[in-house]
Design a protein around this motif. Structure first.
Motif, PDB file in Angstrom:
ATOM      1  N   GLY A  73       0.841  -1.183   0.000  1.00 33.26           N
ATOM      2  CA  GLY A  73       0.000   0.000   0.000  1.00 33.26           C
ATOM      3  C   GLY A  73       0.878   1.235   0.000  1.00 33.26           C
ATOM      4  N   GLN A  74       0.268   2.394  -0.195  1.00 34.91           N
ATOM      5  CA  GLN A  74       1.055   3.620  -0.231  1.00 34.91           C
ATOM      6  C   GLN A  74       1.662   3.923   1.128  1.00 34.91           C
ATOM      7  OE1 GLN A  74       1.842   5.306  -2.972  1.00 34.91           O
ATOM      8  NE2 GLN A  74       3.193   6.590  -1.714  1.00 34.91           N
ATOM      9  N   ASN A  75       0.873   3.752   2.187  1.00 31.00           N
ATOM     10  CA  ASN A  75       1.333   4.042   3.543  1.00 31.00           C
ATOM     11  C   ASN A  75       1.105   2.835   4.445  1.00 31.00           C
ATOM     12  OD1 ASN A  75       2.047   6.898   3.125  1.00 31.00           O
ATOM     13  ND2 ASN A  75      -0.159   7.189   2.849  1.00 31.00           N
ATOM     14  N   THR A  76       1.727   2.887   5.625  1.00 28.88           N
ATOM     15  CA  THR A  76       1.626   1.763   6.561  1.00 28.88           C
ATOM     16  C   THR A  76       0.451   2.013   7.506  1.00 28.88           C
ATOM     17  OG1 THR A  76       4.043   1.821   6.462  1.00 28.88           O
ATOM     18  CG2 THR A  76       3.065   0.216   7.935  1.00 28.88           C
ATOM     19  N   ASP A  77      -0.766   2.046   6.947  1.00 27.60           N
ATOM     20  CA  ASP A  77      -1.950   2.346   7.739  1.00 27.60           C
ATOM     21  C   ASP A  77      -3.136   1.537   7.224  1.00 27.60           C
ATOM     22  OD1 ASP A  77      -2.487   3.581   5.328  1.00 27.60           O
ATOM     23  OD2 ASP A  77      -2.449   5.630   6.117  1.00 27.60           O
ATOM     24  N   TYR A  78      -4.315   1.806   7.754  1.00 29.26           N
ATOM     25  CA  TYR A  78      -5.509   1.053   7.366  1.00 29.26           C
ATOM     26  C   TYR A  78      -5.775   1.142   5.865  1.00 29.26           C
ATOM     27  CZ  TYR A  78     -10.396  -0.560   7.526  1.00 29.26           C
ATOM     28  OH  TYR A  78     -11.569  -1.247   7.312  1.00 29.26           O
ATOM     29  N   ALA A  79      -5.661   2.350   5.314  1.00 33.36           N
ATOM     30  CA  ALA A  79      -5.874   2.519   3.871  1.00 33.36           C
ATOM     31  C   ALA A  79      -4.852   1.720   3.079  1.00 33.36           C
ATOM     32  CB  ALA A  79      -5.813   4.000   3.497  1.00 33.36           C
ATOM     33  N   GLY A  80      -3.623   1.674   3.573  1.00 38.43           N
ATOM     34  CA  GLY A  80      -2.598   0.868   2.915  1.00 38.43           C
ATOM     35  C   GLY A  80      -2.953  -0.605   2.932  1.00 38.43           C
ATOM     36  N   GLY A  81      -3.605  -1.054   4.012  1.00 38.12           N
ATOM     37  CA  GLY A  81      -4.050  -2.439   4.080  1.00 38.12           C
ATOM     38  C   GLY A  81      -5.127  -2.741   3.054  1.00 38.12           C
ATOM     39  N   LEU A  82      -6.028  -1.794   2.834  1.00 36.73           N
ATOM     40  CA  LEU A  82      -7.055  -1.972   1.804  1.00 36.73           C
ATOM     41  C   LEU A  82      -6.418  -2.067   0.415  1.00 36.73           C
ATOM     42  CD1 LEU A  82      -9.758   0.601   3.004  1.00 36.73           C
ATOM     43  CD2 LEU A  82      -9.809  -1.885   3.275  1.00 36.73           C
ATOM     44  N   GLU A  83      -5.436  -1.209   0.146  1.00 36.04           N
ATOM     45  CA  GLU A  83      -4.742  -1.241  -1.147  1.00 36.04           C
ATOM     46  C   GLU A  83      -4.043  -2.575  -1.356  1.00 36.04           C
ATOM     47  OE1 GLU A  83      -2.270   2.213  -2.140  1.00 36.04           O
ATOM     48  OE2 GLU A  83      -3.166   3.218  -0.408  1.00 36.04           O
ATOM     49  N   ALA A  84      -3.310  -3.015  -0.346  1.00 35.00           N
ATOM     50  CA  ALA A  84      -2.577  -4.275  -0.462  1.00 35.00           C
ATOM     51  C   ALA A  84      -3.534  -5.447  -0.630  1.00 35.00           C
ATOM     52  CB  ALA A  84      -1.693  -4.474   0.771  1.00 35.00           C
ATOM     53  N   ALA A  85      -4.675  -5.389   0.042  1.00 38.51           N
ATOM     54  CA  ALA A  85      -5.663  -6.465  -0.069  1.00 38.51           C
ATOM     55  C   ALA A  85      -6.199  -6.583  -1.488  1.00 38.51           C
ATOM     56  CB  ALA A  85      -6.809  -6.212   0.910  1.00 38.51           C
ATOM     57  N   ARG A  86      -6.458  -5.462  -2.115  1.00 35.18           N
ATOM     58  CA  ARG A  86      -6.961  -5.499  -3.495  1.00 35.18           C
ATOM     59  C   ARG A  86      -5.944  -6.159  -4.420  1.00 35.18           C
ATOM     60  NH1 ARG A  86      -8.496  -0.137  -2.025  1.00 35.18           N
ATOM     61  NH2 ARG A  86     -10.771   0.017  -1.744  1.00 35.18           N
ATOM     62  N   GLN A  87      -4.675  -5.850  -4.213  1.00 32.64           N
ATOM     63  CA  GLN A  87      -3.630  -6.420  -5.048  1.00 32.64           C
ATOM     64  C   GLN A  87      -3.460  -7.923  -4.804  1.00 32.64           C
ATOM     65  OE1 GLN A  87       0.072  -4.082  -4.705  1.00 32.64           O
ATOM     66  NE2 GLN A  87      -1.167  -2.358  -4.008  1.00 32.64           N
ATOM     67  N   LEU A  88      -3.542  -8.312  -3.532  1.00 28.67           N
ATOM     68  CA  LEU A  88      -3.272  -9.706  -3.184  1.00 28.67           C
ATOM     69  C   LEU A  88      -4.456 -10.635  -3.415  1.00 28.67           C
ATOM     70  CD1 LEU A  88      -1.373  -9.242   0.209  1.00 28.67           C
ATOM     71  CD2 LEU A  88      -0.377 -10.064  -1.939  1.00 28.67           C
ATOM     72  N   LEU A  89      -5.662 -10.147  -3.172  1.00 26.35           N
ATOM     73  CA  LEU A  89      -6.812 -11.038  -3.089  1.00 26.35           C
ATOM     74  C   LEU A  89      -7.749 -10.993  -4.282  1.00 26.35           C
ATOM     75  CD1 LEU A  89      -7.714 -10.382   0.675  1.00 26.35           C
ATOM     76  CD2 LEU A  89      -6.188 -12.134  -0.285  1.00 26.35           C
ATOM     77  N   CYS A  90      -7.548 -10.050  -5.193  1.00 23.16           N
ATOM     78  CA  CYS A  90      -8.463  -9.918  -6.332  1.00 23.16           C
ATOM     79  C   CYS A  90      -7.904 -10.514  -7.617  1.00 23.16           C
ATOM     80  CB  CYS A  90      -8.827  -8.449  -6.556  1.00 23.16           C
ATOM     81  SG  CYS A  90      -9.821  -7.756  -5.208  1.00 23.16           S
ATOM     82  N   GLY A  91      -6.751 -11.154  -7.537  1.00 21.94           N
ATOM     83  CA  GLY A  91      -6.157 -11.763  -8.724  1.00 21.94           C
ATOM     84  C   GLY A  91      -6.595 -13.210  -8.888  1.00 21.94           C
ATOM     85  N   ASP A  92      -5.919 -13.899  -9.779  1.00 23.63           N
ATOM     86  CA  ASP A  92      -6.268 -15.298 -10.058  1.00 23.63           C
ATOM     87  C   ASP A  92      -5.768 -16.240  -8.968  1.00 23.63           C
ATOM     88  OD1 ASP A  92      -7.447 -14.509 -12.435  1.00 23.63           O
ATOM     89  OD2 ASP A  92      -5.582 -14.748 -13.593  1.00 23.63           O
ATOM     90  N   ASP A  93      -4.685 -15.866  -8.298  1.00 26.06           N
ATOM     91  CA  ASP A  93      -4.128 -16.733  -7.259  1.00 26.06           C
ATOM     92  C   ASP A  93      -5.005 -16.701  -6.007  1.00 26.06           C
ATOM     93  OD1 ASP A  93      -1.912 -17.416  -8.829  1.00 26.06           O
ATOM     94  OD2 ASP A  93      -0.847 -15.599  -8.218  1.00 26.06           O
ATOM     95  N   ARG A  94      -5.243 -17.854  -5.438  1.00 21.23           N
ATOM     96  CA  ARG A  94      -6.019 -17.940  -4.198  1.00 21.23           C
ATOM     97  C   ARG A  94      -5.039 -18.087  -3.026  1.00 21.23           C
ATOM     98  NH1 ARG A  94     -11.230 -19.636  -2.709  1.00 21.23           N
ATOM     99  NH2 ARG A  94     -11.445 -19.202  -0.464  1.00 21.23           N
ATOM    100  N   LEU A  95      -4.673 -16.961  -2.451  1.00 21.67           N
ATOM    101  CA  LEU A  95      -3.724 -16.999  -1.346  1.00 21.67           C
ATOM    102  C   LEU A  95      -4.322 -17.714  -0.145  1.00 21.67           C
ATOM    103  CD1 LEU A  95      -2.167 -13.397  -1.378  1.00 21.67           C
ATOM    104  CD2 LEU A  95      -1.351 -15.468  -2.500  1.00 21.67           C
TER     105      LEU A  95
END
Length: 343
Positions: free
Chosen positions: A228-250
């Motif tokens: 994410g851009q920053n180390t905060d709640y909004a950064g967690g939302l950003e990272a989640a979109r990148q990690l969890l919305c792709g084809d890979d099932r983490l």
């Protein structure tokens, strides 16, 4: 109503602080006798001391520490330099530092600064200009001449959670903790791992990111990195979109701090309908109070802000007693606190 000059001056005199001269006048002693009374170890007759203390209590007199700092070229001020000190674990650490410094007899000054070289140097010059005894750095990448400038002005530097050449340090076992998170995931059968980091690039965050990726790959797991851009709640939302919305099932995600973990967990459950830990295991870092809330019940690595504050203050005292010694280091081993998010 506009006050006349004489009336305005009278009001200003009424608002001024009680001075040592006021105490001396009421006690019937000299100004120097008042100074000696409030100077630890100074010689003063018991009767004189009693007169001064009774007069001071009656007037509400307090020693002028700023004036003493000017005379001694030294003060009891200690600077705490941090970026966004109100967020996450940093807020609890800043509060613990303030309390520990006050107990020591110091006066903490919190400077909320950015992470650029210019902003950090401006903070340092402010503290040196006020003859601060020490500076405690919580965040940011310090300029090369930061420590040297402090040393040339007789000011000690304590860096927390980072390696700073020439400075005393409170080091955190970030790499070992991150590796432990990877080992825990793999031991429980997870092979497709993610790490939710940030673009902040602070030393602590970088150590956690690198430690997890290296350990995960060494254990034969696949590790997907998102930031994410920053180390905060909004950064967690950003990272989640990148990690969890792709084809890979983490199967499991290590978050570099609890704020990011909260954002990632909320996104996973609210936006994707995932169950934690059944569909996705999550581990955070810091163990802020919200980590134990029923909404999160986050498995995380605990940093003890009270312990770290005590270590930082101890380093200031050790440096004062040994000004020419090599840099001192204290170490913190984060403790894994197991809750529902990664059982």
């Amino acid at each position: 109503m506009i006050l006349g000059s004489s009336e305005s001056e009278e009001r200003q005199r009424e608002r001024r602080f009680v001075s040592a001269e006021d105490v001396a006048r009421l006690a019937g002693v000299s100004r120097s006798a008042v100074s000696r009374t409030f100077t630890p170890g100074a010689s003063v007759a018991p009767l004189t001391r009693d007169k001064v203390m009774r007069a001071a209590e009656h007037l509400g007199y307090q020693v002028n520490d700023l004036a003493r700092a000017v005379l001694n070229n030294h003060s009891r001020l200690v600077g705490i330099v941090a970026t966004n000190p109100e967020l996450g674990f940093r807020a609890h650490l800043a509060a613990a530092l303030a309390k520990a410094l006050i107990q020591r007899g110091s006066i903490p000054i919190l400077i909320n600064t950015g992470q650029t070289e210019e902003e950090l140097l401006a903070a340092q010059k402010t503290l040196i200009g006020h003859r601060a005894e020490a500076t405690i750095i919580l965040s940011g990448s310090t300029p090369k001449n930061f420590v040297d400038l402090a040393h040339r002005n007789g000011q000690s530097i304590v860096a927390i959670g980072r390696s700073e050449p020439g400075a005393d340090q409170v080091r955190v076992g970030n790499t070992a903790a991150a590796a432990k998170a990877a080992e825990m995931f793999v031991r429980r059968g997870h092979r497709l791992l993610g790490i939710a980091g940030s673009h902040s690039g602070t030393p602590s965050i970088t150590e956690r990111e690198t430690g997890f990726v290296q350990a995960g790959k060494a254990l034969g797991a696949t590790v997907v990195v998102a930031k994410g851009q920053n180390t905060d709640y909004a950064g967690g939302l950003e990272a989640a979109r990148q990690l969890l919305c792709g084809d890979d099932r983490l199967e499991a995600v290590f978050c570099v701090n609890d704020q990011i973990a909260f954002g990632l967990m909320d996104f996973a459950r609210s936006e994707l309908g995932l169950s934690i830990p059944n569909d996705l295991a999550v581990i955070g870092f810091d163990d802020v109070p919200e980590a134990s809330w029923l909404s999160y019940r986050l498995t995380t690595f605990r940093q003890d802000p009270v312990l770290m504050a005590r270590q930082a203050v101890d380093l200031i005292d050790r440096r004062f007693a040994n000004p020419d010694a090599a840099p001192f280091t204290e170490s913190v081993v984060p403790e894994l606190v197991t809750r529902l998010s990664a059982t």
